[in-house]
Design a protein around this motif. Structure first.
Motif, PDB file in Angstrom:
ATOM      1  N   VAL A 103      34.112  63.292  57.634  1.00  0.00           N
ATOM      2  CA  VAL A 103      33.077  62.039  57.262  1.00  0.00           C
ATOM      3  C   VAL A 103      32.077  61.339  58.312  1.00  0.00           C
ATOM      4  CG1 VAL A 103      32.563  59.700  55.937  1.00  0.00           C
ATOM      5  CG2 VAL A 103      34.190  61.238  55.256  1.00  0.00           C
ATOM      6  N   GLY A 104      31.084  61.323  58.733  1.00  0.00           N
ATOM      7  CA  GLY A 104      30.494  61.395  59.477  1.00  0.00           C
ATOM      8  C   GLY A 104      30.183  62.385  60.784  1.00  0.00           C
ATOM      9  N   VAL A 105      29.969  63.866  60.387  1.00  0.00           N
ATOM     10  CA  VAL A 105      29.977  64.687  61.446  1.00  0.00           C
ATOM     11  C   VAL A 105      29.435  64.158  62.834  1.00  0.00           C
ATOM     12  CG1 VAL A 105      29.422  67.298  61.058  1.00  0.00           C
ATOM     13  CG2 VAL A 105      30.774  66.135  58.860  1.00  0.00           C
ATOM     14  N   GLY A 106      28.514  63.843  62.824  1.00  0.00           N
ATOM     15  CA  GLY A 106      27.448  64.397  63.800  1.00  0.00           C
ATOM     16  C   GLY A 106      27.158  65.256  64.145  1.00  0.00           C
ATOM     17  N   THR A 107      27.213  65.970  65.402  1.00  0.00           N
ATOM     18  CA  THR A 107      26.202  66.788  65.341  1.00  0.00           C
ATOM     19  C   THR A 107      27.112  68.561  64.838  1.00  0.00           C
ATOM     20  OG1 THR A 107      27.033  67.056  67.504  1.00  0.00           O
ATOM     21  CG2 THR A 107      24.079  66.399  66.643  1.00  0.00           C
ATOM     22  N   TYR A 127      30.934  65.814  56.597  1.00  0.00           N
ATOM     23  CA  TYR A 127      29.341  65.041  55.622  1.00  0.00           C
ATOM     24  C   TYR A 127      28.618  64.275  56.539  1.00  0.00           C
ATOM     25  CZ  TYR A 127      31.600  66.084  50.903  1.00  0.00           C
ATOM     26  OH  TYR A 127      32.115  66.405  49.826  1.00  0.00           O
ATOM     27  N   GLU A 128      27.840  64.385  57.081  1.00  0.00           N
ATOM     28  CA  GLU A 128      26.960  63.484  57.388  1.00  0.00           C
ATOM     29  C   GLU A 128      25.426  63.584  56.971  1.00  0.00           C
ATOM     30  OE1 GLU A 128      24.877  61.476  60.045  1.00  0.00           O
ATOM     31  OE2 GLU A 128      27.046  62.115  59.919  1.00  0.00           O
ATOM     32  N   TYR A 129      25.488  61.366  56.605  1.00  0.00           N
ATOM     33  CA  TYR A 129      24.444  60.650  55.903  1.00  0.00           C
ATOM     34  C   TYR A 129      22.556  60.822  56.959  1.00  0.00           C
ATOM     35  CZ  TYR A 129      21.911  57.436  54.110  1.00  0.00           C
ATOM     36  OH  TYR A 129      20.920  56.552  53.085  1.00  0.00           O
ATOM     37  N   GLU A 130      23.080  61.196  58.268  1.00  0.00           N
ATOM     38  CA  GLU A 130      21.563  61.319  58.596  1.00  0.00           C
ATOM     39  C   GLU A 130      20.970  62.962  58.728  1.00  0.00           C
ATOM     40  OE1 GLU A 130      19.833  58.774  60.103  1.00  0.00           O
ATOM     41  OE2 GLU A 130      21.652  57.490  60.033  1.00  0.00           O
ATOM     42  N   GLY A 226      24.208  54.695  55.309  1.00  0.00           N
ATOM     43  CA  GLY A 226      24.331  54.770  53.316  1.00  0.00           C
ATOM     44  C   GLY A 226      25.046  53.718  52.874  1.00  0.00           C
ATOM     45  N   VAL A 227      25.920  52.784  53.597  1.00  0.00           N
ATOM     46  CA  VAL A 227      26.547  51.956  52.328  1.00  0.00           C
ATOM     47  C   VAL A 227      26.716  50.356  52.208  1.00  0.00           C
ATOM     48  CG1 VAL A 227      28.847  51.520  52.178  1.00  0.00           C
ATOM     49  CG2 VAL A 227      29.126  53.543  53.304  1.00  0.00           C
ATOM     50  N   VAL A 228      26.541  50.136  50.746  1.00  0.00           N
ATOM     51  CA  VAL A 228      26.206  48.599  50.202  1.00  0.00           C
ATOM     52  C   VAL A 228      28.072  48.464  51.166  1.00  0.00           C
ATOM     53  CG1 VAL A 228      25.962  47.217  49.168  1.00  0.00           C
ATOM     54  CG2 VAL A 228      24.886  49.213  48.855  1.00  0.00           C
ATOM     55  N   GLU A 229      27.942  47.311  52.391  1.00  0.00           N
ATOM     56  CA  GLU A 229      29.316  46.817  52.622  1.00  0.00           C
ATOM     57  C   GLU A 229      29.080  45.551  51.870  1.00  0.00           C
ATOM     58  OE1 GLU A 229      28.311  46.672  56.975  1.00  0.00           O
ATOM     59  OE2 GLU A 229      29.518  48.878  57.162  1.00  0.00           O
TER      60      GLU A 229
END
Length: 276
Positions: A103-107, A127-130, A226-229
């Motif tokens: 989660v949060g792979v970056g490049t 998984y990468e949101y950006e 992308g998270v509603v905290e």
């Protein structure tokens, strides 16, 4: 046969990371020695960051060091500190044939290292949101046949069963779907940042009696996109609460009790050990 300068940079770098972290699994050192870091970075000159000091360089030797390398300084995105990741990888211990969710792979650099650790027979779901980073990761990981890149959030969605979930974005609380996705014996590591900013890395193990949780080192990660905290129902946990965590529970399966140190909508943390 003598090594090329680039091979020497990579092998010295991997040895440095192994020394700094006292690795138990030497396969991690080999992965750092063989995955080309420069392939996952912007074009030079690169910006390396060490002890808060940023330095521009076009010298390959400078990125084969225990330094952050900027991906996007405006957004605060970087190719994370190698020694920290080596510590985390040693803690979750990915094994050949296992399924990893990243989660949060970056490049994609640490996805590539994860892919090496689960060979042969293992798989990495990354998984990468950006969207722009996901596109770059897809290109960078094209030759890593056991990695699939997903352009989107891994938060708030059912995930495939996993042996390891490796989270590289700070969260106020872990997603309940991460806990649900863990196979028996599965491991989850994530940066718990309940007040945002810095907080403990938490190592979770799915045991027969529940999910054990262990605070590791203090870290600071960019928040999960992308998270509603949502804040805890009662209060923010104190530093003493963070250090006391020994288990984490799905709220719908077990209601919070007097051992609770932080309670969220779907999960809660406890100071009680998991019963064998």
């Amino acid at each position: 046969m003598s090594k090329s300068p680039l091979e020497t940079y990579r092998s010295d770098y991997a040895e440095q990371i192994a020394r700094l972290t006292d690795l138990r699994d030497r396969r991690i050192e080999q992965a750092f020695a063989t995955v080309p870091r420069e392939n996952f970075l912007p074009a030079p000159p690169w910006t390396t960051i060490s002890s808060g000091i940023a330095t521009q360089t076009s010298d390959l030797a400078d990125i084969y060091d225990n330094v952050l390398v900027a991906i996007d300084r405006v957004r605060g995105i970087n190719n994370g500190e190698p020694a920290l990741h080596a510590d985390w990888l040693d803690a979750v211990s990915p094994q050949p044939g296992e399924m990893v969710i990243h989660v949060g792979v970056g490049t994609g650099y640490y996805s590539a290292i994860l892919s090496r650790l689960v060979e042969p027979g293992g798989q990495v779901e990354a998984y990468e949101y950006e969207a722009d980073l996901a596109a770059k990761a897809t290109l960078n990981l094209a030759d890593y046949r056991n990695v699939s890149v997903h352009a989107g959030s891994a938060f708030g969605r059912p995930l495939p069963p996993a042996d390891v979930i490796y989270v590289n974005a700070g969260v106020v609380a872990p997603d309940v779907e991460w806990l649900k996705a863990l196979n028996p014996g599965g491991r989850l590591i994530f940066p718990w940042q309940p007040g945002k900013g810095w907080g403990p890395a938490i190592l979770v193990n799915r045991q027969t009696g529940g999910f054990s949780a262990k605070p590791l080192m203090t870290v600071g990660f960019i928040s999960c996109s992308g998270v509603v905290e949502k804040p805890p129902i009662s209060r923010l946990p104190t530093q003493i609460d963070l250090a006391a965590v020994r288990s984490v529970w799905i709220g719908s399966e077990r209601a919070p009790d007097k051992s609770a140190v932080a309670v969220y909508e779907d999960v809660w943390f406890s100071s009680a050990e998991i019963e064998p």
